[in-house]
Design a protein around this motif. Structure first.
Motif, PDB file in Angstrom:
ATOM      1  N   GLY A 156      33.376  48.326  35.123  1.00 28.93           N
ATOM      2  CA  GLY A 156      33.205  48.917  36.447  1.00 28.93           C
ATOM      3  C   GLY A 156      34.371  48.537  37.334  1.00 28.93           C
ATOM      4  N   ARG A 157      34.177  48.637  38.627  1.00 27.19           N
ATOM      5  CA  ARG A 157      35.227  48.302  39.586  1.00 27.19           C
ATOM      6  C   ARG A 157      34.774  47.141  40.468  1.00 27.19           C
ATOM      7  N   ASP A 158      35.757  46.297  40.837  1.00 23.22           N
ATOM      8  CA  ASP A 158      35.516  45.192  41.775  1.00 23.22           C
ATOM      9  C   ASP A 158      34.390  44.285  41.273  1.00 23.22           C
ATOM     10  N   LEU A 159      34.631  43.659  40.148  1.00 26.02           N
ATOM     11  CA  LEU A 159      33.579  42.900  39.468  1.00 26.02           C
ATOM     12  C   LEU A 159      33.586  41.386  39.681  1.00 26.02           C
ATOM     13  N   PRO A 160      34.579  40.762  40.316  1.00 26.80           N
ATOM     14  CA  PRO A 160      34.591  39.301  40.393  1.00 26.80           C
ATOM     15  C   PRO A 160      33.326  38.677  40.957  1.00 26.80           C
ATOM     16  N   HIS A 161      32.568  39.392  41.798  1.00 28.24           N
ATOM     17  CA  HIS A 161      31.362  38.777  42.364  1.00 28.24           C
ATOM     18  C   HIS A 161      30.300  38.511  41.300  1.00 28.24           C
ATOM     19  N   HIS A 162      30.509  38.992  40.072  1.00 26.91           N
ATOM     20  CA  HIS A 162      29.591  38.665  38.980  1.00 26.91           C
ATOM     21  C   HIS A 162      29.899  37.291  38.361  1.00 26.91           C
ATOM     22  N   LEU A 163      31.054  36.721  38.687  1.00 22.18           N
ATOM     23  CA  LEU A 163      31.457  35.451  38.067  1.00 22.18           C
ATOM     24  C   LEU A 163      30.503  34.291  38.354  1.00 22.18           C
ATOM     25  N   PRO A 164      30.044  34.085  39.603  1.00 22.77           N
ATOM     26  CA  PRO A 164      29.160  32.936  39.842  1.00 22.77           C
ATOM     27  C   PRO A 164      27.943  32.914  38.926  1.00 22.77           C
ATOM     28  N   ARG A 165      27.378  34.077  38.623  1.00 27.05           N
ATOM     29  CA  ARG A 165      26.223  34.105  37.713  1.00 27.05           C
ATOM     30  C   ARG A 165      26.625  33.627  36.314  1.00 27.05           C
ATOM     31  N   LEU A 166      27.789  34.044  35.854  1.00 21.67           N
ATOM     32  CA  LEU A 166      28.248  33.649  34.524  1.00 21.67           C
ATOM     33  C   LEU A 166      28.658  32.182  34.482  1.00 21.67           C
ATOM     34  N   LEU A 167      28.987  31.621  35.652  1.00 20.79           N
ATOM     35  CA  LEU A 167      29.421  30.229  35.738  1.00 20.79           C
ATOM     36  C   LEU A 167      28.303  29.299  36.195  1.00 20.79           C
ATOM     37  N   ASP A 168      27.086  29.797  36.282  1.00 18.57           N
ATOM     38  CA  ASP A 168      25.970  29.008  36.787  1.00 18.57           C
ATOM     39  C   ASP A 168      25.845  27.686  36.034  1.00 18.57           C
ATOM     40  N   GLY A 169      25.768  26.598  36.782  1.00 21.13           N
ATOM     41  CA  GLY A 169      25.639  25.273  36.188  1.00 21.13           C
ATOM     42  C   GLY A 169      26.949  24.536  36.039  1.00 21.13           C
ATOM     43  N   ALA A 170      28.073  25.231  36.252  1.00 25.09           N
ATOM     44  CA  ALA A 170      29.384  24.581  36.152  1.00 25.09           C
ATOM     45  C   ALA A 170      29.751  23.941  37.488  1.00 25.09           C
ATOM     46  N   ALA A 171      30.315  22.750  37.430  1.00 28.80           N
ATOM     47  CA  ALA A 171      30.820  22.112  38.647  1.00 28.80           C
ATOM     48  C   ALA A 171      32.274  22.498  38.888  1.00 28.80           C
ATOM     49  N   ARG A 172      32.989  22.832  37.803  1.00 31.36           N
ATOM     50  CA  ARG A 172      34.418  23.152  37.893  1.00 31.36           C
ATOM     51  C   ARG A 172      34.700  24.369  37.013  1.00 31.36           C
ATOM     52  N   ALA A 173      35.702  25.135  37.404  1.00 36.99           N
ATOM     53  CA  ALA A 173      36.144  26.271  36.593  1.00 36.99           C
ATOM     54  C   ALA A 173      37.661  26.369  36.677  1.00 36.99           C
TER      55      ALA A 173
ATOM     56  N   ARG B 133      49.150  36.311  40.352  1.00 32.99           N
ATOM     57  CA  ARG B 133      48.751  35.239  41.270  1.00 32.99           C
ATOM     58  C   ARG B 133      47.750  35.737  42.316  1.00 32.99           C
ATOM     59  N   ALA B 134      47.987  36.916  42.869  1.00 33.29           N
ATOM     60  CA  ALA B 134      47.098  37.425  43.920  1.00 33.29           C
ATOM     61  C   ALA B 134      45.691  37.644  43.383  1.00 33.29           C
ATOM     62  N   GLN B 135      45.587  38.218  42.184  1.00 32.01           N
ATOM     63  CA  GLN B 135      44.264  38.434  41.580  1.00 32.01           C
ATOM     64  C   GLN B 135      43.583  37.104  41.282  1.00 32.01           C
ATOM     65  N   ALA B 136      44.365  36.142  40.793  1.00 36.80           N
ATOM     66  CA  ALA B 136      43.795  34.831  40.476  1.00 36.80           C
ATOM     67  C   ALA B 136      43.316  34.128  41.744  1.00 36.80           C
ATOM     68  N   GLU B 137      44.074  34.265  42.828  1.00 43.22           N
ATOM     69  CA  GLU B 137      43.664  33.637  44.093  1.00 43.22           C
ATOM     70  C   GLU B 137      42.368  34.251  44.607  1.00 43.22           C
ATOM     71  N   ALA B 138      42.219  35.559  44.455  1.00 42.17           N
ATOM     72  CA  ALA B 138      40.977  36.208  44.887  1.00 42.17           C
ATOM     73  C   ALA B 138      39.792  35.690  44.081  1.00 42.17           C
ATOM     74  N   ILE B 139      40.008  35.461  42.794  1.00 41.27           N
ATOM     75  CA  ILE B 139      38.932  34.961  41.930  1.00 41.27           C
ATOM     76  C   ILE B 139      38.609  33.503  42.251  1.00 41.27           C
ATOM     77  N   THR B 140      39.629  32.701  42.544  1.00 38.97           N
ATOM     78  CA  THR B 140      39.344  31.300  42.903  1.00 38.97           C
ATOM     79  C   THR B 140      38.544  31.227  44.199  1.00 38.97           C
ATOM     80  N   ARG B 141      38.784  32.168  45.127  1.00 38.01           N
ATOM     81  CA  ARG B 141      37.997  32.183  46.364  1.00 38.01           C
ATOM     82  C   ARG B 141      36.526  32.493  46.069  1.00 38.01           C
TER      83      ARG B 141
END
Length: 358
Positions: free
Chosen positions: A20-37, A46-54
């Protein structure tokens, strides 16, 4: 509501591929339980990676951004070791995770780093290229290149999920978008001829497929791969069909010092595999020629240097599908009928190459 297509990958460690489009907001669910990523990325992204780190940080997960060399230059043991050093310095544990942001090379590296850290931690590829979406990001094959060849060192380590974010293709250079279509064409020949019909329904002057067609091609190609890897994660048999065209392709990449795009090498490899199958009496001439016509219509290369054959043959002898001194090639007995050609003679191999040599 998101316009997201979910494609399930089964097997011993099932997961979903989201298209789909604009999917990074699905990451927290996939990372549930992680303290660090850890977020692995190449500098052009770099710009895409910075958006994902946010997104990760806003979910309460501490991000660790790790930049790696672009393309195949990043797929080395030295680069992986540098990543492991940074994970160690940041105190990464078994419940933490790795996110790979990039094309096939970065996701191959990210998966390998995750597979080896503490003998395997969670990882999620966020694919930014068409090639990565339909090939490297799906299936759990991870690895790096060595002097001996491409992807000879690696591990099977399925991701926790895959994000195929089509919005990231908006700025992808046309040459990279077209290169990624080689893997899509492969899926058409080995399993889903509707892919070929979609591509052939367009005239060459239309350029790359529009967004709607691209999405359908991605979804169809991902489903082909999901069906195969869900049934055979560790390449015990069926999964070999995904290597159609790749034996020569990987040899070309090595001979070129990995300066050729993977999709371009696969395109030549597909034509060679089709020619080899035809000369071996396995594939009809019309289907063999269809390979060249479909790929050429997309603007992909269909031939390689005539003088390179000795180096290519030597490189193919250490291909992952080789058994002892015998080479094995995936060929077609017809469209969507892949099989194995075991131990073809050197004369047959050369004759097929002479037909596709520039």
């Amino acid at each position: 509501m998101d316009d997201v297509t979910t494609i399930a990958v089964g097997g011993e460690r099932p997961y979903d591929v989201l298209v789909g489009r604009d999917l990074p907001h699905h990451l927290p669910r996939l990372l549930d339980g992680a303290a660090r990523a850890a977020v692995l990325y190449a500098p052009p992204l770099r710009a895409q990676a910075e958006a994902i780190t946010r997104v990760i940080s806003e979910a309460g997960i501490a991000p660790l951004a790790i930049d790696v060399p672009d393309a195949e230059a990043g797929k080395s043991i030295d680069v992986a070791a540098r990543c492991w050093d940074q994970l160690g310095a940041a105190g990464f544990t078994r419940t933490d995770a790795v996110v790979g942001v990039g094309g096939g090379a970065v996701t191959d590296l990210a998966g390998f780093v995750a597979a080896c850290w503490l003998r395997g931690v969670r990882w999620i590829p966020v694919s930014t290229s068409l090639l990565g979406m339909v090939d490297a990001a799906v299936g759990g094959k991870t690895g790096v290149n060595t002097a001996a060849g491409k992807n000879l060192v690696g591990a099977f380590h399925p991701p926790a999920g895959v994000l195929c974010d089509l919005s990231l293709l908006d700025t992808l250079p046309r040459v990279d978008l077209v290169a990624g279509l080689a893997e899509v064409v492969k899926c058409g020949f080995i399993a889903d001829p509707a892919i070929l019909d979609l591509i052939e329904s367009r005239t060459p002057d239309e350029g790359p497929p529009d967004e709607a067609v691209t999405r359908e091609l991605v979804e169809r190609a991902v489903r082909v791969k999901a069906d195969v890897v869900g049934a055979d994660l560790r390449e015990g048999g069926l999964r070999e069909v995904l290597n159609y065209g790749h034996t020569l392709a990987h040899a070309i990449e090595k001979v070129e010092g990995y300066s050729w795009r993977h999709g371009h090498a696969v395109s030549v490899g597909l034509v060679y595999a089709a020619t080899l199958g035809h000369l071996a009496g396995r594939l009809d001439e019309a289907t063999a020629k269809r390979h060249s016509s479909v790929l050429a219509a997309l603007g992909l290369p269909t031939a390689y240097r005539a003088d390179a054959w000795p180096d290519l043959l030597a490189t193919m002898r250490v291909d992952k599908k080789a058994r002892g001194s015998k080479l094995r090639f995936v060929v077609l007995d017809g469209i969507a009928r892949p099989s194995i050609l075991d131990g073809p003679s050197d004369e047959l191999l050369r004759a097929a190459y002479e037909e596709v040599a520039a």
